[in-house]
Design a protein around this motif. Structure first.
Motif, PDB file in Angstrom:
ATOM      1  N   ILE A 165      52.449  58.462  41.155  1.00  0.00           N
ATOM      2  CA  ILE A 165      53.804  57.946  41.043  1.00  0.00           C
ATOM      3  C   ILE A 165      54.442  57.765  42.421  1.00  0.00           C
ATOM      4  O   ILE A 165      55.290  56.889  42.623  1.00  0.00           O
ATOM      5  N   SER A 166      54.009  58.569  43.405  1.00  0.00           N
ATOM      6  CA  SER A 166      54.593  58.458  44.742  1.00  0.00           C
ATOM      7  C   SER A 166      54.272  57.117  45.387  1.00  0.00           C
ATOM      8  O   SER A 166      55.015  56.646  46.260  1.00  0.00           O
ATOM      9  N   TRP A 167      53.186  56.468  44.948  1.00  0.00           N
ATOM     10  CA  TRP A 167      52.820  55.188  45.536  1.00  0.00           C
ATOM     11  C   TRP A 167      53.773  54.070  45.114  1.00  0.00           C
ATOM     12  O   TRP A 167      53.820  53.029  45.768  1.00  0.00           O
ATOM     13  N   LEU A 168      54.533  54.253  44.060  1.00  0.00           N
ATOM     14  CA  LEU A 168      55.540  53.254  43.697  1.00  0.00           C
ATOM     15  C   LEU A 168      56.590  53.136  44.799  1.00  0.00           C
ATOM     16  O   LEU A 168      57.139  52.059  45.038  1.00  0.00           O
ATOM     17  N   ILE A 169      56.866  54.255  45.451  1.00  0.00           N
ATOM     18  CA  ILE A 169      57.819  54.246  46.559  1.00  0.00           C
ATOM     19  C   ILE A 169      57.123  53.954  47.874  1.00  0.00           C
ATOM     20  O   ILE A 169      57.579  53.128  48.674  1.00  0.00           O
ATOM     21  N   ALA A 170      55.984  54.618  48.114  1.00  0.00           N
ATOM     22  CA  ALA A 170      55.282  54.475  49.394  1.00  0.00           C
ATOM     23  C   ALA A 170      54.843  53.041  49.636  1.00  0.00           C
ATOM     24  O   ALA A 170      55.001  52.512  50.746  1.00  0.00           O
ATOM     25  N   SER A 171      54.286  52.396  48.607  1.00  0.00           N
ATOM     26  CA  SER A 171      53.815  51.018  48.781  1.00  0.00           C
ATOM     27  C   SER A 171      54.970  50.078  49.107  1.00  0.00           C
ATOM     28  O   SER A 171      54.815  49.122  49.881  1.00  0.00           O
ATOM     29  N   TYR A 172      56.138  50.366  48.540  1.00  0.00           N
ATOM     30  CA  TYR A 172      57.322  49.533  48.810  1.00  0.00           C
ATOM     31  C   TYR A 172      57.715  49.625  50.281  1.00  0.00           C
ATOM     32  O   TYR A 172      58.041  48.612  50.927  1.00  0.00           O
ATOM     33  N   PHE A 173      57.666  50.846  50.831  1.00  0.00           N
ATOM     34  CA  PHE A 173      57.995  51.036  52.242  1.00  0.00           C
ATOM     35  C   PHE A 173      56.978  50.342  53.141  1.00  0.00           C
ATOM     36  O   PHE A 173      57.346  49.710  54.140  1.00  0.00           O
ATOM     37  N   ILE A 174      55.697  50.476  52.808  1.00  0.00           N
ATOM     38  CA  ILE A 174      54.647  49.881  53.636  1.00  0.00           C
ATOM     39  C   ILE A 174      54.787  48.364  53.670  1.00  0.00           C
ATOM     40  O   ILE A 174      54.775  47.735  54.739  1.00  0.00           O
ATOM     41  N   ILE A 175      54.919  47.759  52.484  1.00  0.00           N
ATOM     42  CA  ILE A 175      55.026  46.300  52.399  1.00  0.00           C
ATOM     43  C   ILE A 175      56.286  45.807  53.109  1.00  0.00           C
ATOM     44  O   ILE A 175      56.261  44.806  53.841  1.00  0.00           O
ATOM     45  N   SER A 176      57.383  46.515  52.938  1.00  0.00           N
ATOM     46  CA  SER A 176      58.633  46.123  53.601  1.00  0.00           C
ATOM     47  C   SER A 176      58.500  46.208  55.116  1.00  0.00           C
ATOM     48  O   SER A 176      58.972  45.330  55.842  1.00  0.00           O
ATOM     49  N   ALA A 177      57.847  47.275  55.599  1.00  0.00           N
ATOM     50  CA  ALA A 177      57.691  47.455  57.042  1.00  0.00           C
ATOM     51  C   ALA A 177      56.864  46.340  57.658  1.00  0.00           C
ATOM     52  O   ALA A 177      57.139  45.884  58.773  1.00  0.00           O
TER      53      ALA A 177
END
Length: 328
Positions: free
Chosen positions: A48-60
Protein backbone atom coordinates in the motif's frame (compact mmCIF):
# COMPACT_ATOMS: atom_id res chain seq x y z
CA UNK A 1 -9.09 48.20 -22.06
CA UNK A 2 -6.83 48.04 -19.00
CA UNK A 3 -9.75 46.83 -16.88
CA UNK A 4 -10.53 44.12 -19.44
CA UNK A 5 -6.91 42.95 -19.49
CA UNK A 6 -6.83 42.83 -15.68
CA UNK A 7 -10.01 40.73 -15.63
CA UNK A 8 -8.55 38.44 -18.28
CA UNK A 9 -5.38 38.00 -16.21
CA UNK A 10 -7.42 37.10 -13.13
CA UNK A 11 -9.11 34.29 -15.05
CA UNK A 12 -5.72 33.02 -16.22
CA UNK A 13 -4.44 33.01 -12.62
CA UNK A 14 -7.58 31.18 -11.47
CA UNK A 15 -7.12 28.61 -14.25
CA UNK A 16 -3.51 27.95 -13.29
CA UNK A 17 -4.41 27.82 -9.58
CA UNK A 18 -6.99 25.08 -10.23
CA UNK A 19 -4.28 23.08 -11.96
CA UNK A 20 -1.40 23.53 -9.51
CA UNK A 21 -3.44 22.35 -6.50
CA UNK A 22 -4.15 18.95 -8.06
CA UNK A 23 -0.72 17.38 -7.53
CA UNK A 24 -0.34 18.16 -3.79
CA UNK A 25 -4.05 17.58 -3.21
CA UNK A 26 -3.99 14.10 -4.77
CA UNK A 27 -0.74 13.29 -2.99
CA UNK A 28 -2.42 13.60 0.41
CA UNK A 29 -6.10 12.85 -0.22
CA UNK A 30 -5.31 9.15 -0.54
CA UNK A 31 -3.88 8.92 2.99
CA UNK A 32 -7.25 8.60 4.70
CA UNK A 33 -8.34 6.05 2.08
CA UNK A 34 -5.37 3.69 2.60
CA UNK A 35 -7.02 1.50 5.28
CA UNK A 36 -10.07 0.97 3.03
CA UNK A 37 -7.93 0.21 -0.03
CA UNK A 38 -5.79 -2.19 2.03
CA UNK A 39 -8.90 -4.06 3.12
CA UNK A 40 -10.52 -4.19 -0.33
CA UNK A 41 -7.41 -5.48 -2.13
CA UNK A 42 -5.98 -7.54 0.77
CA UNK A 43 -2.65 -5.70 0.81
CA UNK A 44 0.18 -5.45 3.30
CA UNK A 45 1.86 -2.24 4.48
CA UNK A 46 4.65 -2.38 1.88
CA UNK A 47 2.25 -2.85 -1.02
CA UNK A 48 0.00 0.00 0.00
CA UNK A 49 2.95 2.35 0.61
CA UNK A 50 3.76 2.23 -3.11
CA UNK A 51 0.52 4.09 -3.88
CA UNK A 52 2.17 7.10 -2.27
CA UNK A 53 5.83 6.37 -3.06
CA UNK A 54 5.24 5.86 -6.79
CA UNK A 55 3.36 9.17 -6.94
CA UNK A 56 6.34 11.00 -5.44
CA UNK A 57 8.83 9.29 -7.75
CA UNK A 58 6.83 10.01 -10.92
CA UNK A 59 6.20 13.61 -9.86
CA UNK A 60 9.88 14.18 -9.09
CA UNK A 61 10.94 12.89 -12.51
CA UNK A 62 8.18 14.32 -14.69
CA UNK A 63 7.86 17.82 -13.23
CA UNK A 64 11.24 19.08 -14.54
CA UNK A 65 10.95 16.91 -17.66
CA UNK A 66 7.53 18.28 -18.60
CA UNK A 67 8.76 21.78 -17.85
CA UNK A 68 11.24 21.32 -20.71
CA UNK A 69 8.57 19.71 -22.91
CA UNK A 70 6.27 22.69 -22.41
CA UNK A 71 9.05 24.99 -23.64
CA UNK A 72 9.40 22.86 -26.76
CA UNK A 73 5.77 22.05 -27.59
CA UNK A 74 3.74 24.85 -26.05
CA UNK A 75 2.60 25.49 -22.50
CA UNK A 76 -1.13 25.57 -23.24
CA UNK A 77 -0.92 22.29 -25.17
CA UNK A 78 0.94 20.57 -22.33
CA UNK A 79 -1.44 22.06 -19.76
CA UNK A 80 -4.49 20.71 -21.58
CA UNK A 81 -2.84 17.30 -22.04
CA UNK A 82 -2.13 17.24 -18.31
CA UNK A 83 -5.78 17.99 -17.54
CA UNK A 84 -6.87 15.23 -19.93
CA UNK A 85 -4.62 12.66 -18.24
CA UNK A 86 -6.01 13.54 -14.82
CA UNK A 87 -9.56 13.21 -16.18
CA UNK A 88 -8.83 9.73 -17.54
CA UNK A 89 -7.19 8.56 -14.32
CA UNK A 90 -9.90 10.07 -12.10
CA UNK A 91 -12.60 8.17 -14.01
CA UNK A 92 -10.79 4.84 -14.38
CA UNK A 93 -8.99 4.58 -11.01
CA UNK A 94 -12.20 3.97 -9.00
CA UNK A 95 -13.04 1.10 -11.38
CA UNK A 96 -9.71 -0.68 -10.73
CA UNK A 97 -10.24 -4.44 -10.17
CA UNK A 98 -6.86 -4.91 -8.47
CA UNK A 99 -3.82 -3.14 -7.07
CA UNK A 100 -1.67 -3.11 -10.27
CA UNK A 101 -4.42 -1.33 -12.22
CA UNK A 102 -4.96 1.17 -9.41
CA UNK A 103 -1.20 1.75 -9.24
CA UNK A 104 -1.09 2.34 -13.01
CA UNK A 105 -3.95 4.85 -12.81
CA UNK A 106 -2.18 6.67 -9.99
CA UNK A 107 0.87 6.79 -12.26
CA UNK A 108 -1.16 8.37 -15.07
CA UNK A 109 -2.59 10.82 -12.56
CA UNK A 110 0.91 11.71 -11.32
CA UNK A 111 2.11 12.41 -14.87
CA UNK A 112 -0.93 14.58 -15.57
CA UNK A 113 -0.72 16.63 -12.38
CA UNK A 114 3.06 16.98 -12.82
CA UNK A 115 2.41 18.67 -16.16
CA UNK A 116 0.15 21.32 -14.67
CA UNK A 117 2.60 23.11 -12.37
CA UNK A 118 5.53 23.80 -14.77
CA UNK A 119 3.21 24.51 -17.69
CA UNK A 120 1.02 26.71 -15.51
CA UNK A 121 3.95 28.73 -14.16
CA UNK A 122 5.21 29.13 -17.73
CA UNK A 123 1.80 30.45 -18.77
CA UNK A 124 1.88 32.98 -15.92
CA UNK A 125 5.35 34.16 -16.93
CA UNK A 126 4.19 34.65 -20.53
CA UNK A 127 0.85 36.32 -19.88
CA UNK A 128 0.83 38.10 -16.50
CA UNK A 129 2.52 41.49 -16.58
CA UNK A 130 1.72 42.97 -13.16
CA UNK A 131 3.48 41.62 -10.05
CA UNK A 132 4.37 38.43 -11.85
CA UNK A 133 6.67 37.03 -9.15
CA UNK A 134 4.13 37.79 -6.45
CA UNK A 135 1.54 35.79 -8.38
CA UNK A 136 3.95 32.85 -8.71
CA UNK A 137 4.75 33.01 -5.00
CA UNK A 138 1.06 33.04 -4.12
CA UNK A 139 0.43 30.02 -6.36
CA UNK A 140 3.28 28.14 -4.66
CA UNK A 141 1.85 28.83 -1.21
CA UNK A 142 -1.62 27.94 -2.48
CA UNK A 143 -0.36 24.59 -3.78
CA UNK A 144 1.42 23.73 -0.53
CA UNK A 145 -1.60 24.65 1.55
CA UNK A 146 -3.88 22.48 -0.59
CA UNK A 147 -1.76 19.46 0.36
CA UNK A 148 -2.64 20.02 4.00
CA UNK A 149 -6.36 20.04 3.22
CA UNK A 150 -6.21 16.73 1.31
CA UNK A 151 -6.76 14.39 4.29
CA UNK A 152 -9.60 16.53 5.62
CA UNK A 153 -11.41 16.60 2.28
CA UNK A 154 -11.07 12.85 1.74
CA UNK A 155 -11.91 12.04 5.36
CA UNK A 156 -15.19 13.92 5.17
CA UNK A 157 -16.18 12.47 1.77
CA UNK A 158 -15.09 8.82 2.08
CA UNK A 159 -17.94 8.05 4.47
CA UNK A 160 -20.39 8.80 1.65
CA UNK A 161 -18.79 6.97 -1.28
CA UNK A 162 -15.83 4.95 -0.05
CA UNK A 163 -12.26 5.38 -1.30
CA UNK A 164 -13.28 5.96 -5.00
CA UNK A 165 -14.61 9.38 -4.04
CA UNK A 166 -11.06 10.72 -3.67
CA UNK A 167 -10.70 10.43 -7.45
CA UNK A 168 -14.17 11.70 -8.37
CA UNK A 169 -13.62 14.88 -6.35
CA UNK A 170 -11.14 15.96 -9.05
CA UNK A 171 -13.74 16.04 -11.80
CA UNK A 172 -15.52 19.33 -10.94
CA UNK A 173 -12.13 21.07 -10.59
CA UNK A 174 -11.00 19.60 -13.91
CA UNK A 175 -14.19 20.61 -15.69
CA UNK A 176 -13.94 24.25 -14.58
CA UNK A 177 -10.20 24.33 -15.22
CA UNK A 178 -10.53 22.92 -18.74
CA UNK A 179 -13.25 25.41 -19.75
CA UNK A 180 -11.27 28.36 -18.37
CA UNK A 181 -8.07 27.13 -20.03
CA UNK A 182 -9.72 26.89 -23.44
CA UNK A 183 -11.36 30.29 -23.10
CA UNK A 184 -8.68 32.41 -21.45
CA UNK A 185 -5.21 30.94 -21.87
CA UNK A 186 -3.72 32.38 -25.09
CA UNK A 187 -2.70 30.03 -27.85
CA UNK A 188 0.94 29.06 -27.88
CA UNK A 189 2.98 31.24 -30.17
CA UNK A 190 4.89 29.43 -32.85
CA UNK A 191 8.55 29.58 -32.02
CA UNK A 192 11.45 29.50 -34.40
CA UNK A 193 12.91 26.12 -35.10
CA UNK A 194 15.01 25.24 -32.08
CA UNK A 195 16.95 22.09 -31.44
CA UNK A 196 16.37 20.84 -27.92
CA UNK A 197 19.06 18.57 -26.54
CA UNK A 198 17.41 16.06 -24.26
CA UNK A 199 19.61 14.71 -21.49
CA UNK A 200 18.42 11.11 -21.74
CA UNK A 201 21.13 9.60 -19.56
CA UNK A 202 20.63 12.30 -16.94
CA UNK A 203 16.88 11.60 -16.86
CA UNK A 204 17.50 7.86 -16.43
CA UNK A 205 20.11 8.37 -13.68
CA UNK A 206 17.82 10.83 -11.90
CA UNK A 207 14.92 8.37 -12.04
CA UNK A 208 17.10 5.53 -10.76
CA UNK A 209 18.61 7.39 -7.84
CA UNK A 210 15.25 8.81 -6.74
CA UNK A 211 13.69 5.33 -6.94
CA UNK A 212 16.58 3.69 -5.08
CA UNK A 213 16.34 6.18 -2.23
CA UNK A 214 12.60 5.59 -2.03
CA UNK A 215 13.12 1.80 -1.94
CA UNK A 216 15.70 2.25 0.83
CA UNK A 217 13.36 4.39 2.93
CA UNK A 218 10.48 1.96 2.47
CA UNK A 219 12.69 -0.98 3.46
CA UNK A 220 13.59 0.56 6.83
CA UNK A 221 10.48 -1.04 8.31
CA UNK A 222 12.10 -4.46 7.80
CA UNK A 223 15.63 -3.44 8.81
CA UNK A 224 18.54 -1.35 7.59
CA UNK A 225 19.38 -2.42 4.02
CA UNK A 226 23.06 -1.60 3.56
CA UNK A 227 23.12 -2.77 -0.07
CA UNK A 228 20.21 -0.54 -1.06
CA UNK A 229 21.81 2.42 0.72
CA UNK A 230 25.11 1.88 -1.12
CA UNK A 231 23.29 1.59 -4.46
CA UNK A 232 21.32 4.79 -3.82
CA UNK A 233 24.49 6.64 -2.83
CA UNK A 234 26.39 5.37 -5.87
CA UNK A 235 23.62 6.39 -8.27
CA UNK A 236 23.42 9.83 -6.65
CA UNK A 237 27.16 10.37 -7.10
CA UNK A 238 26.99 9.12 -10.70
CA UNK A 239 24.11 11.50 -11.45
CA UNK A 240 25.98 14.47 -9.96
CA UNK A 241 29.23 13.65 -11.77
CA UNK A 242 27.45 13.21 -15.10
CA UNK A 243 25.27 16.32 -14.87
CA UNK A 244 28.21 18.47 -13.76
CA UNK A 245 29.85 17.95 -17.16
CA UNK A 246 26.73 18.55 -19.27
CA UNK A 247 26.17 21.80 -21.16
CA UNK A 248 22.40 21.25 -21.11
CA UNK A 249 21.77 19.13 -18.00
CA UNK A 250 18.44 17.74 -16.88
CA UNK A 251 19.12 19.26 -13.44
CA UNK A 252 21.60 22.13 -13.27
CA UNK A 253 23.74 20.85 -10.39
CA UNK A 254 26.46 23.43 -11.15
CA UNK A 255 24.03 26.17 -10.18
CA UNK A 256 23.81 24.77 -6.65
CA UNK A 257 27.57 24.20 -6.49
CA UNK A 258 28.20 27.85 -7.35
CA UNK A 259 25.40 29.20 -5.14
CA UNK A 260 25.79 27.44 -1.81
CA UNK A 261 23.43 29.77 0.05
CA UNK A 262 20.60 28.89 -2.32
CA UNK A 263 21.56 25.21 -2.09
CA UNK A 264 21.21 25.42 1.71
CA UNK A 265 17.77 26.99 1.29
CA UNK A 266 16.77 24.01 -0.85
CA UNK A 267 18.14 21.60 1.76
CA UNK A 268 16.17 23.40 4.46
CA UNK A 269 13.02 23.25 2.34
CA UNK A 270 13.53 19.54 1.63
CA UNK A 271 13.98 18.71 5.33
CA UNK A 272 10.95 20.78 6.34
CA UNK A 273 8.86 19.17 3.60
CA UNK A 274 10.04 15.70 4.66
CA UNK A 275 8.85 16.26 8.22
CA UNK A 276 5.59 17.86 7.07
CA UNK A 277 4.69 15.03 4.70
CA UNK A 278 5.86 12.32 7.11
CA UNK A 279 3.21 13.53 9.54
CA UNK A 280 0.63 14.33 6.89
CA UNK A 281 0.88 10.95 5.15
CA UNK A 282 1.17 8.66 8.17
CA UNK A 283 -1.04 10.20 10.82
CA UNK A 284 -4.39 9.42 9.08
CA UNK A 285 -3.50 5.71 8.83
CA UNK A 286 -2.38 5.65 12.48
CA UNK A 287 -5.61 7.32 13.59
CA UNK A 288 -7.77 4.77 11.76
CA UNK A 289 -5.74 1.54 12.01
CA UNK A 290 -4.33 1.92 15.53
CA UNK A 291 -6.72 4.23 17.37
CA UNK A 292 -9.79 3.00 15.50
CA UNK A 293 -11.21 6.39 14.53
CA UNK A 294 -13.53 6.78 11.56
CA UNK A 295 -12.40 8.38 8.30
CA UNK A 296 -14.56 11.38 9.17
CA UNK A 297 -12.92 11.85 12.57
CA UNK A 298 -9.46 11.37 11.05
CA UNK A 299 -10.24 14.10 8.52
CA UNK A 300 -11.41 16.47 11.25
CA UNK A 301 -8.27 15.83 13.32
CA UNK A 302 -6.11 16.46 10.26
CA UNK A 303 -7.85 19.82 9.85
CA UNK A 304 -5.58 21.18 12.57
CA UNK A 305 -2.59 20.58 10.30
CA UNK A 306 -4.38 22.40 7.51
CA UNK A 307 -4.89 25.41 9.74
CA UNK A 308 -1.28 25.48 10.93
CA UNK A 309 -0.09 25.14 7.33
CA UNK A 310 -1.85 28.41 6.58
CA UNK A 311 -0.18 30.18 9.52
CA UNK A 312 2.99 31.12 7.68
CA UNK A 313 4.79 34.43 7.21
CA UNK A 314 2.88 36.76 4.89
CA UNK A 315 4.09 37.46 1.39
CA UNK A 316 6.85 40.08 1.30
CA UNK A 317 5.59 43.62 1.16
CA UNK A 318 6.16 45.02 -2.30
CA UNK A 319 6.10 41.60 -3.97
CA UNK A 320 8.59 38.87 -4.60
CA UNK A 321 11.98 39.56 -6.11
CA UNK A 322 13.36 37.68 -9.08
CA UNK A 323 15.89 36.05 -6.76
CA UNK A 324 13.10 34.45 -4.71
CA UNK A 325 12.44 31.89 -7.43
CA UNK A 326 14.88 29.68 -9.25
CA UNK A 327 13.80 27.80 -12.35
CA UNK A 328 16.38 25.35 -13.62
Amino acid sequence: MAEKNTRHEKFIILTVALGVILNPLNTTMITVALPSITKDFQLDATDISWLIASYFIISAVFTPLIGKLSDAYGRKNIYLIGLALVVVSSILAPLSPNMPVLLAMRGVQAVGTSALYPAGIGIVRNTIQNRQNRVIGTLSVFATTSAAFGPTISGLLIQFGGWPVIFYVNLPILAVGAVLAILYIPKDEKTKATTYKWDGIGIILFSLFITSWMVFLLSLENGFQVGTLLLATLLTVMFYAFEKRRDTPFINVNFFRKNLNIALIYVHYIMATLIFFAILLNLPTYLQSVLGTSSRMAGIIMLSLSIFAMLRPPLPRGGWNEQDFVFL
